[in-house]
Design an enzyme around this catalytic site. Sequence first.
Site, short mmCIF file in Angstrom:
data_model
loop_
_atom_site.label_atom_id
_atom_site.label_comp_id
_atom_site.label_asym_id
_atom_site.label_seq_id
_atom_site.Cartn_x
_atom_site.Cartn_y
_atom_site.Cartn_z
N THR A 237 0.83 -1.21 0.00
CA THR A 237 0.00 0.00 0.00
C THR A 237 0.87 1.26 0.00
O THR A 237 2.02 1.24 0.43
CB THR A 237 -0.92 0.00 1.22
OG1 THR A 237 -0.15 -0.30 2.40
CG2 THR A 237 -2.02 -1.04 1.07
N LEU B 254 -0.85 0.05 7.62
CA LEU B 254 -1.15 -0.68 6.40
C LEU B 254 0.09 -1.40 5.87
O LEU B 254 -0.01 -2.53 5.36
CB LEU B 254 -1.69 0.27 5.34
CG LEU B 254 -3.14 0.73 5.51
CD1 LEU B 254 -3.48 1.84 4.53
CD2 LEU B 254 -4.10 -0.44 5.35
N HIS B 255 1.25 -0.79 6.00
CA HIS B 255 2.49 -1.45 5.58
C HIS B 255 2.73 -2.71 6.40
O HIS B 255 3.21 -3.73 5.87
CB HIS B 255 3.67 -0.50 5.71
CG HIS B 255 3.86 0.38 4.51
ND1 HIS B 255 4.98 1.15 4.31
CD2 HIS B 255 3.07 0.59 3.44
CE1 HIS B 255 4.86 1.81 3.17
NE2 HIS B 255 3.71 1.50 2.63
N ALA B 256 2.40 -2.65 7.68
CA ALA B 256 2.57 -3.83 8.53
C ALA B 256 1.71 -4.99 8.03
O ALA B 256 2.08 -6.16 8.16
CB ALA B 256 2.22 -3.49 9.97
N PHE C 297 3.22 -5.29 3.50
CA PHE C 297 4.57 -5.24 2.95
C PHE C 297 5.30 -6.58 3.02
O PHE C 297 6.20 -6.84 2.23
CB PHE C 297 5.41 -4.17 3.67
CG PHE C 297 6.24 -3.34 2.73
CD1 PHE C 297 7.26 -3.90 1.98
CD2 PHE C 297 6.00 -2.00 2.58
CE1 PHE C 297 8.02 -3.14 1.11
CE2 PHE C 297 6.76 -1.21 1.71
CZ PHE C 297 7.77 -1.79 0.98
#
Length: 258
Positions: free
Chosen positions: A146, A238-240, A243
């Site tokens: 994201t 969101l990266h957690a 990604f």
Amino acid sequence: MSASVQAPGTPMSVVEMVDLEPGIVRVTMQDRVHKNTFTDALIAGLSEAFAQIAERGDCKVVILTGYDSYFSSGGTQEGLRELYEGRIQFTDKDLYSLALNCPIPVVAAMQGHGIGGGFVLGLFADLVVLARESVYTANFMKYGFTPGMGSTLILPHKLGPALATEMMLGAGTYRGEDLKLRGVPFTVLPREQVQAHALELARSLAEKPRVSLVALKDELVSELRAQLPVCIEREVALHAQTFHQPEVRQRIESLFGR
């Protein structure tokens, strides 16, 4: 006369700060080897340049630009690998708020391509000039993760929610002429005219009292400055979630630079 001021420890070819005219400073990203990706040298040079500008009382406007056909190409492949592995977060090196938090207005002369975080870097400027031939993209989802760097705040704010959503979800590439047809609220010119137009804008600002420029910028960006930390917190969350998928690593290895 123009004076060149170089960020300590940064090669002259990477970031250059020059006084163009009284009150007008140009910061040029010109890392030709890495196409203005976010290398440590480029980050250090930009951070130092904007820190110096913030301390100077004679500056009224900044022109932020790149070289030839590149404005900024965003994150490096190694940086994306480190993000995937959880060794860093994009918040560790804050580029996204440099233009927003600069006390004086910033004109982004985006004569060249703006890719991913490089496009976002330019959008945080107060005034933006695009090139008809250049490519602009919020291509985070191309790699399967994201958007970051405040993209989810600044893209809808500057481009409108419909186009911003399309750009972020689809991760497509758009030339400046395409964005002009889509109604972006920026001047879009042939590449060779971008610098001259940015200088005209800067001159129109430099005619005004610095105190008034600083006060009005503070007012105009106050909501963005207040919203950005909340946006960044959500993007990190969101990266957690997104990604650390094996597919993301595969895409970083196979698609980077294509």
